[in-house]
Structure formats: structure tokens, C-alpha cells
Design a protein around this motif. Structure first.
Motif, PDB file in Angstrom:
ATOM      1  N   LYS A  49       0.832  -1.205   0.000  1.00 24.59           N
ATOM      2  CA  LYS A  49       0.000   0.000   0.000  1.00 24.59           C
ATOM      3  C   LYS A  49       0.867   1.256   0.000  1.00 24.59           C
ATOM      4  N   VAL A  50       1.889   1.267   0.815  1.00 28.32           N
ATOM      5  CA  VAL A  50       2.778   2.427   0.881  1.00 28.32           C
ATOM      6  C   VAL A  50       3.526   2.596  -0.444  1.00 28.32           C
ATOM      7  N   ASP A  51       3.982   1.503  -1.023  1.00 28.34           N
ATOM      8  CA  ASP A  51       4.677   1.571  -2.316  1.00 28.34           C
ATOM      9  C   ASP A  51       3.769   2.153  -3.395  1.00 28.34           C
ATOM     10  N   ASP A  52       2.501   1.734  -3.413  1.00 25.49           N
ATOM     11  CA  ASP A  52       1.551   2.260  -4.391  1.00 25.49           C
ATOM     12  C   ASP A  52       1.318   3.753  -4.187  1.00 25.49           C
ATOM     13  N   LEU A  53       1.194   4.174  -2.928  1.00 25.38           N
ATOM     14  CA  LEU A  53       0.992   5.591  -2.643  1.00 25.38           C
ATOM     15  C   LEU A  53       2.196   6.424  -3.078  1.00 25.38           C
ATOM     16  N   VAL A  54       3.396   5.927  -2.811  1.00 23.83           N
ATOM     17  CA  VAL A  54       4.610   6.636  -3.210  1.00 23.83           C
ATOM     18  C   VAL A  54       4.684   6.721  -4.731  1.00 23.83           C
ATOM     19  N   LYS A  55       4.362   5.626  -5.418  1.00 25.07           N
ATOM     20  CA  LYS A  55       4.392   5.603  -6.876  1.00 25.07           C
ATOM     21  C   LYS A  55       3.395   6.612  -7.452  1.00 25.07           C
ATOM     22  N   ASP A  56       2.176   6.642  -6.900  1.00 25.67           N
ATOM     23  CA  ASP A  56       1.169   7.600  -7.357  1.00 25.67           C
ATOM     24  C   ASP A  56       1.615   9.040  -7.108  1.00 25.67           C
ATOM     25  N   ARG A  57       2.227   9.277  -5.976  1.00 22.20           N
ATOM     26  CA  ARG A  57       2.695  10.631  -5.644  1.00 22.20           C
ATOM     27  C   ARG A  57       3.796  11.077  -6.614  1.00 22.20           C
ATOM     28  N   ILE A  58       4.716  10.191  -6.935  1.00 19.53           N
ATOM     29  CA  ILE A  58       5.797  10.515  -7.867  1.00 19.53           C
ATOM     30  C   ILE A  58       5.218  10.815  -9.249  1.00 19.53           C
ATOM     31  N   GLU A  59       4.254  10.025  -9.692  1.00 17.41           N
ATOM     32  CA  GLU A  59       3.624  10.255 -10.996  1.00 17.41           C
ATOM     33  C   GLU A  59       2.886  11.590 -11.023  1.00 17.41           C
ATOM     34  N   SER A  60       2.187  11.921  -9.940  1.00 17.99           N
ATOM     35  CA  SER A  60       1.459  13.193  -9.906  1.00 17.99           C
ATOM     36  C   SER A  60       2.431  14.373  -9.902  1.00 17.99           C
ATOM     37  N   GLN A  61       3.573  14.231  -9.234  1.00 20.90           N
ATOM     38  CA  GLN A  61       4.577  15.292  -9.251  1.00 20.90           C
ATOM     39  C   GLN A  61       5.155  15.464 -10.653  1.00 20.90           C
ATOM     40  N   LYS A  62       5.387  14.354 -11.355  1.00 22.54           N
ATOM     41  CA  LYS A  62       5.891  14.440 -12.727  1.00 22.54           C
ATOM     42  C   LYS A  62       4.880  15.134 -13.627  1.00 22.54           C
ATOM     43  N   GLU A  63       3.590  14.813 -13.453  1.00 17.82           N
ATOM     44  CA  GLU A  63       2.548  15.448 -14.256  1.00 17.82           C
ATOM     45  C   GLU A  63       2.483  16.947 -13.974  1.00 17.82           C
ATOM     46  N   GLU A  64       2.605  17.323 -12.691  1.00 19.70           N
ATOM     47  CA  GLU A  64       2.587  18.743 -12.336  1.00 19.70           C
ATOM     48  C   GLU A  64       3.763  19.469 -12.976  1.00 19.70           C
ATOM     49  N   LYS A  65       4.945  18.859 -12.926  1.00 17.75           N
ATOM     50  CA  LYS A  65       6.127  19.479 -13.534  1.00 17.75           C
ATOM     51  C   LYS A  65       5.965  19.581 -15.044  1.00 17.75           C
ATOM     52  N   ALA A  66       5.373  18.568 -15.662  1.00 12.83           N
ATOM     53  CA  ALA A  66       5.155  18.605 -17.108  1.00 12.83           C
ATOM     54  C   ALA A  66       4.189  19.739 -17.465  1.00 12.83           C
ATOM     55  N   LYS A  67       3.130  19.908 -16.675  1.00 13.24           N
ATOM     56  CA  LYS A  67       2.185  21.002 -16.922  1.00 13.24           C
ATOM     57  C   LYS A  67       2.865  22.355 -16.750  1.00 13.24           C
ATOM     58  N   GLU A  68       3.685  22.495 -15.706  1.00 10.71           N
ATOM     59  CA  GLU A  68       4.402  23.750 -15.487  1.00 10.71           C
ATOM     60  C   GLU A  68       5.338  24.036 -16.654  1.00 10.71           C
ATOM     61  N   ASN A  69       6.032  23.005 -17.128  1.00 12.73           N
ATOM     62  CA  ASN A  69       6.951  23.191 -18.258  1.00 12.73           C
ATOM     63  C   ASN A  69       6.182  23.581 -19.518  1.00 12.73           C
ATOM     64  N   GLU A  70       5.022  22.971 -19.740  1.00 14.39           N
ATOM     65  CA  GLU A  70       4.196  23.332 -20.898  1.00 14.39           C
ATOM     66  C   GLU A  70       3.758  24.787 -20.822  1.00 14.39           C
ATOM     67  N   GLU A  71       3.344  25.219 -19.621  1.00 20.00           N
ATOM     68  CA  GLU A  71       2.915  26.605 -19.448  1.00 20.00           C
ATOM     69  C   GLU A  71       4.077  27.558 -19.687  1.00 20.00           C
ATOM     70  N   LYS A  72       5.251  27.225 -19.168  1.00 18.79           N
ATOM     71  CA  LYS A  72       6.427  28.069 -19.368  1.00 18.79           C
ATOM     72  C   LYS A  72       6.798  28.119 -20.852  1.00 18.79           C
ATOM     73  N   GLU A  73       6.715  26.990 -21.520  1.00 19.14           N
ATOM     74  CA  GLU A  73       7.047  26.944 -22.943  1.00 19.14           C
ATOM     75  C   GLU A  73       6.039  27.758 -23.752  1.00 19.14           C
ATOM     76  N   LEU A  74       4.774  27.678 -23.391  1.00 15.45           N
ATOM     77  CA  LEU A  74       3.742  28.443 -24.081  1.00 15.45           C
ATOM     78  C   LEU A  74       3.986  29.937 -23.907  1.00 15.45           C
ATOM     79  N   VAL A  75       4.304  30.361 -22.685  1.00 13.17           N
ATOM     80  CA  VAL A  75       4.581  31.770 -22.436  1.00 13.17           C
ATOM     81  C   VAL A  75       5.824  32.201 -23.210  1.00 13.17           C
TER      82      VAL A  75
END
Length: 134
Positions: A49-75
Motif C-alpha cells: 500500500k505504501v509503495d503504491d501511494l509513493v508511486k502515485d505521488r511521484i507520478e502526480s509530481q511528474k505530471e505537475e512538472k510537465a504542466k508547469e513546463n508546458e505553461e512556461k514553454e507556451l509563455v
């Protein structure tokens, strides 16, 4: 004193018995060997359960960084295109179809000493007059 019954009860009632209660009962009744399979299963389940939560958290952080990078690139792209556009300068007098500025009594504006202004003519829109022989 029925150690096998204790082990089978832990197995059957796995979802109902808390690990701390099972460990306490096993320790106080000297039955740790019979509670050990239950404890191993409990630890495995919670580790997964803890491994799954950590994996989900890492994926969500990667998605957030990807969105931030897309926004920066668009600007950055918008800024790049804005630099390529010509500056919006106002048109000089006499351009854009309006009547030329007149001096008093319908006469063209005069320079110093009553002489008409000298020069190559009106300045073109967007910048300096064309370079000619001066």
C-alpha cells in the motif's frame, strides 16, 4: 492454550483483527511463532500500500512538472512571437487619409522665417525616413 486455533483465528479474521492486538495477545500468551505468519502478511500488505501511494505521488509530481513546463514553454513562445511583431506606433500627421495639418488661413505650416519646412517629405510609418543623399 490452543495455539493452532489462535493461528487459524488470525488467518480467518485477518480483516477484523488489528496487528497491535494480535501481537500483544501472541506475546502475552507466548505464541509469537503462531502469530508470525499473520504479522508477515500484514507487513507485506501495508508495504504494498505504501509503495503504491509513493508511486502515485511521484507520478502526480511528474505530471505537475510537465504542466508547469508546458505553461512556461507556451509563455516563452508567446513572448517570442510578440518580439517578431512590429511595434504599434502611431501614424505621423498627414498619413492615414486625414487632412494635412494647416497653418492659419488654410496655408501649410511654415518653418522659421516664413519658409516652408525643408526635408525629404513626410516620415514613413514605422521608423526612420529613407536614407538618401543629404
Amino acid at each position: 492454550g490452543k495455539k493452532e486455533c489462535f493461528a487459524s483465528c488470525l488467518f480467518i479474521c485477518y480483516d477484523l483483527i488489528r496487528a497491535d492486538v494480535a501481537l500483544e495477545l501472541a506475546w502475552t500468551n507466548n505464541m509469537l511463532d503462531f502469530a508470525f505468519p499473520y504479522l508477515l502478511q500484514f507487513i507485506r500488505e501495508y508495504t504494498n500500500k505504501v509503495d503504491d501511494l509513493v508511486k502515485d505521488r511521484i507520478e502526480s509530481q511528474k505530471e505537475e512538472k510537465a504542466k508547469e513546463n508546458e505553461e512556461k514553454e507556451l509563455v516563452a513562445q508567446q513572448n517570442m512571437y510578440a518580439q517578431l511583431l512590429p511595434l504599434a506606433l502611431p501614424a505621423p500627421p498627414g498619413m492615414m487619409g486625414g487632412p494635412p495639418p494647416m497653418g492659419g488661413m488654410g496655408m501649410p505650416p511654415m518653418g522659421g522665417m516664413g519658409m516652408p519646412p525643408m526635408g525629404p517629405g513626410p516620415m514613413p510609418a514605422y521608423g526612420m525616413p529613407p536614407m538618401g543623399s543629404y
